[in-house]
Motif scaffolding. Structure first.
Motif, PDB file in Angstrom:
ATOM      1  N   MET A  47      -2.093  31.459  29.039  1.00  0.00           N
ATOM      2  CA  MET A  47      -1.986  31.873  30.441  1.00  0.00           C
ATOM      3  C   MET A  47      -3.292  31.589  31.192  1.00  0.00           C
ATOM      4  N   GLN A  48      -4.421  31.883  30.546  1.00  0.00           N
ATOM      5  CA  GLN A  48      -5.737  31.655  31.188  1.00  0.00           C
ATOM      6  C   GLN A  48      -5.910  30.164  31.505  1.00  0.00           C
ATOM      7  N   VAL A  49      -5.549  29.310  30.564  1.00  0.00           N
ATOM      8  CA  VAL A  49      -5.718  27.865  30.773  1.00  0.00           C
ATOM      9  C   VAL A  49      -4.759  27.371  31.855  1.00  0.00           C
ATOM     10  N   LYS A  50      -3.552  27.936  31.860  1.00  0.00           N
ATOM     11  CA  LYS A  50      -2.565  27.523  32.875  1.00  0.00           C
ATOM     12  C   LYS A  50      -3.112  27.868  34.276  1.00  0.00           C
ATOM     13  N   ASN A  51      -3.637  29.098  34.408  1.00  0.00           N
ATOM     14  CA  ASN A  51      -4.192  29.523  35.705  1.00  0.00           C
ATOM     15  C   ASN A  51      -5.381  28.654  36.118  1.00  0.00           C
ATOM     16  N   LEU A  52      -6.212  28.338  35.135  1.00  0.00           N
ATOM     17  CA  LEU A  52      -7.391  27.503  35.421  1.00  0.00           C
ATOM     18  C   LEU A  52      -6.951  26.118  35.881  1.00  0.00           C
ATOM     19  N   SER A  53      -6.002  25.573  35.176  1.00  0.00           N
ATOM     20  CA  SER A  53      -5.499  24.249  35.481  1.00  0.00           C
ATOM     21  C   SER A  53      -4.879  24.215  36.886  1.00  0.00           C
ATOM     22  N   GLU A  54      -4.195  25.306  37.246  1.00  0.00           N
ATOM     23  CA  GLU A  54      -3.601  25.387  38.591  1.00  0.00           C
ATOM     24  C   GLU A  54      -4.698  25.471  39.659  1.00  0.00           C
ATOM     25  N   ALA A  55      -5.742  26.242  39.355  1.00  0.00           N
ATOM     26  CA  ALA A  55      -6.847  26.380  40.326  1.00  0.00           C
ATOM     27  C   ALA A  55      -7.515  25.034  40.567  1.00  0.00           C
ATOM     28  N   ILE A  56      -7.607  24.222  39.514  1.00  0.00           N
ATOM     29  CA  ILE A  56      -8.248  22.908  39.645  1.00  0.00           C
ATOM     30  C   ILE A  56      -7.279  21.884  40.245  1.00  0.00           C
ATOM     31  N   GLY A  57      -6.033  22.063  39.944  1.00  0.00           N
ATOM     32  CA  GLY A  57      -5.029  21.145  40.489  1.00  0.00           C
ATOM     33  C   GLY A  57      -4.798  19.940  39.603  1.00  0.00           C
ATOM     34  N   LEU A  58      -5.275  19.984  38.370  1.00  0.00           N
ATOM     35  CA  LEU A  58      -5.069  18.870  37.421  1.00  0.00           C
ATOM     36  C   LEU A  58      -4.854  19.448  36.028  1.00  0.00           C
ATOM     37  N   PRO A  59      -4.084  18.769  35.181  1.00  0.00           N
ATOM     38  CA  PRO A  59      -3.953  19.265  33.802  1.00  0.00           C
ATOM     39  C   PRO A  59      -5.264  19.059  33.032  1.00  0.00           C
ATOM     40  N   LEU A  60      -5.546  19.980  32.129  1.00  0.00           N
ATOM     41  CA  LEU A  60      -6.796  19.905  31.350  1.00  0.00           C
ATOM     42  C   LEU A  60      -6.535  19.420  29.926  1.00  0.00           C
ATOM     43  N   PHE A  61      -5.351  19.727  29.415  1.00  0.00           N
ATOM     44  CA  PHE A  61      -4.992  19.307  28.055  1.00  0.00           C
ATOM     45  C   PHE A  61      -3.646  18.592  28.068  1.00  0.00           C
ATOM     46  N   GLU A  62      -3.471  17.754  27.062  1.00  0.00           N
ATOM     47  CA  GLU A  62      -2.157  17.149  26.823  1.00  0.00           C
ATOM     48  C   GLU A  62      -1.805  17.451  25.381  1.00  0.00           C
ATOM     49  N   GLN A  63      -0.554  17.776  25.155  1.00  0.00           N
ATOM     50  CA  GLN A  63      -0.144  18.034  23.789  1.00  0.00           C
ATOM     51  C   GLN A  63       0.763  16.907  23.340  1.00  0.00           C
ATOM     52  N   VAL A  64       0.381  16.248  22.251  1.00  0.00           N
ATOM     53  CA  VAL A  64       1.225  15.189  21.679  1.00  0.00           C
ATOM     54  C   VAL A  64       1.546  15.651  20.268  1.00  0.00           C
ATOM     55  N   GLY A  65       2.814  15.991  20.053  1.00  0.00           N
ATOM     56  CA  GLY A  65       3.205  16.598  18.778  1.00  0.00           C
ATOM     57  C   GLY A  65       2.484  17.917  18.648  1.00  0.00           C
ATOM     58  N   LYS A  66       1.778  18.081  17.509  1.00  0.00           N
ATOM     59  CA  LYS A  66       1.035  19.329  17.320  1.00  0.00           C
ATOM     60  C   LYS A  66      -0.412  19.202  17.805  1.00  0.00           C
ATOM     61  N   ARG A  67      -0.812  17.980  18.152  1.00  0.00           N
ATOM     62  CA  ARG A  67      -2.234  17.768  18.471  1.00  0.00           C
ATOM     63  C   ARG A  67      -2.515  17.960  19.951  1.00  0.00           C
ATOM     64  N   ILE A  68      -3.740  18.432  20.210  1.00  0.00           N
ATOM     65  CA  ILE A  68      -4.145  18.680  21.589  1.00  0.00           C
ATOM     66  C   ILE A  68      -5.168  17.637  22.000  1.00  0.00           C
ATOM     67  N   TYR A  69      -5.007  17.050  23.132  1.00  0.00           N
ATOM     68  CA  TYR A  69      -5.974  16.081  23.664  1.00  0.00           C
ATOM     69  C   TYR A  69      -6.474  16.581  25.005  1.00  0.00           C
ATOM     70  N   MET A  70      -7.732  16.241  25.290  1.00  0.00           N
ATOM     71  CA  MET A  70      -8.255  16.621  26.605  1.00  0.00           C
ATOM     72  C   MET A  70      -7.996  15.502  27.589  1.00  0.00           C
ATOM     73  N   THR A  71      -7.625  15.873  28.794  1.00  0.00           N
ATOM     74  CA  THR A  71      -7.471  14.866  29.850  1.00  0.00           C
ATOM     75  C   THR A  71      -8.866  14.523  30.379  1.00  0.00           C
ATOM     76  N   GLU A  72      -8.934  13.571  31.284  1.00  0.00           N
ATOM     77  CA  GLU A  72     -10.232  13.179  31.858  1.00  0.00           C
ATOM     78  C   GLU A  72     -10.852  14.372  32.597  1.00  0.00           C
ATOM     79  N   SER A  73     -10.007  15.097  33.345  1.00  0.00           N
ATOM     80  CA  SER A  73     -10.567  16.265  34.058  1.00  0.00           C
ATOM     81  C   SER A  73     -10.987  17.338  33.050  1.00  0.00           C
ATOM     82  N   GLY A  74     -10.238  17.430  31.918  1.00  0.00           N
ATOM     83  CA  GLY A  74     -10.627  18.372  30.873  1.00  0.00           C
ATOM     84  C   GLY A  74     -12.006  18.026  30.303  1.00  0.00           C
ATOM     85  N   GLU A  75     -12.233  16.727  30.029  1.00  0.00           N
ATOM     86  CA  GLU A  75     -13.548  16.280  29.507  1.00  0.00           C
ATOM     87  C   GLU A  75     -14.666  16.623  30.496  1.00  0.00           C
ATOM     88  N   ALA A  76     -14.390  16.359  31.797  1.00  0.00           N
ATOM     89  CA  ALA A  76     -15.419  16.620  32.817  1.00  0.00           C
ATOM     90  C   ALA A  76     -15.719  18.115  32.898  1.00  0.00           C
TER      91      ALA A  76
END
Ligand code: PGA
Length: 315
Positions: free
Chosen positions: A45-74
């Motif tokens: 929930m915290q990450v979802k709210n943060l992501s909404e405040a920024i207006g961009l996704p921060l993580f991507e989930q592919v299968g069980k693995r989590i990847y950071m998006t470019e905005s997540g890295e920044a």
């Protein structure tokens, strides 16, 4: 900073950033939740709210693995900077608290009492909330205290010559020959040291650093002082000398307050004043507290001012 960045920061709480940083570091929601003692839905929930405040996704989930998006890295690198800056701030605060609330345990040889308490007076004007405990004793007892790690810092005229201690000189400590005011040698110049050996001598007690230095001086000349009396205090020795019981060799600091008055004369003996120094130090393995380190730095940088506190020092 543009308007949207400001808005984003206004809506992202420090807690959200903390949660995000933990997920990014572990690349796992589960491990972040464990580290922060939070339930996993709370973390999501915290990450979802943060992501909404920024207006961009921060993580991507592919299968069980989590990847950071470019905005997540920044955001991750921004978080590292923010948290490092906060950690630095926290360290500064604890240092300031340490200085405010700390205690300084200082142990000094008896003769250092002619300047050390006044130096402490100046130090306490800078740091009024520091508690000071000052132990005044002779050199031998000081070495015992140092072996038992009783104090933070030690001041003495002759530190032990072993590699497990760290001492630095910071102030001259000249030794002078004292006689009573109308002693027959008082008017003479360049008195040969051999004449001292013929005079009744008043000596500090065994274990005193002054005594050690005086014995060395005589030994180097192949002489032995004519011991009249042993006394455990510089003040008592000055009284005994003024009373005509004998001559003595003491640190000129012992005359700091009254100087050589009519009752006491400093004899002009060859090789005197003997130039010694005051040293300050501690056991090599000692972890100095913030307070102790501050006092050590103060003593080293203010040594000229401390010398002025003893304005009557000769040579
Ligand atoms: P003391 O030490 O007071 O033990 O004689 C003084 C010194 O070492 O100069």
């Amino acid at each position: 900073m543009n308007k949207s960045a400001l808005q984003m920061i206004r809506h992202a709480s420090l807690r959200q950033l903390q949660v995000f940083e933990a997920i990014a570091r572990h690349r796992s929601f589960t491990r972040a939740a464990e580290e922060l003692f939070l339930a996993q839905p709370t973390v999501s929930m915290q990450v979802k709210n943060l992501s909404e405040a920024i207006g961009l996704p921060l993580f991507e989930q592919v299968g069980k693995r989590i990847y950071m998006t470019e905005s997540g890295e920044a955001l991750y690198s921004t978080c590292r900077e923010v948290f490092n800056a906060l950690a630095h701030f926290e360290m500064q605060v604890s240092k300031l608290k340490g200085l405010k609330e700390g205690q300084l345990r200082l142990a000094i040889v008896s003769t250092a009492k002619y300047f050390a308490p006044r130096a402490l007076g100046v130090f306490c004007r800078y740091y009024p909330d520091i508690d000071i405990s000052l132990e005044v004793t002779n050199r031998e007892r000081l070495l015992e205290r140092m072996a038992d790690n009783f104090d933070d810092l030690y001041i003495m005229g002759h530190p032990p010559e072993t590699p497990d201690v760290v001492f630095e000189p910071f102030l001259p400590n000249p030794l002078v020959v004292l006689a009573w005011g109308d002693h027959p040698l008082a008017a003479q110049k360049n008195i040969p040291i051999e004449l001292l050996a013929a005079e009744p001598f008043i000596m500090r007690e065994a274990g005193s650093g002054t005594r050690l230095a005086v014995e060395n001086i005589f030994r180097k000349k192949g002489l032995v002082p004519k011991l009249r009396m042993e006394l455990g205090s510089n003040e008592a020795i000055k009284q005994a000398v003024a009373g005509g019981l004998g001559i003595s060799v003491l640190s000129s600091h012992t005359l700091a307050l009254e100087g050589a008055t009519g009752q006491l004369a400093i004899l002009d003996v060859e090789g005197f004043p003997i130039q010694r120094h005051w040293y300050i130090g501690h056991n090599a393995g000692k972890q100095l507290s913030v307070v102790a380190q501050t006092f050590l730095d103060f003593i080293k940088t203010e040594s000229a001012a401390i010398a002025n506190l003893s304005a009557t020092l000769p040579g």
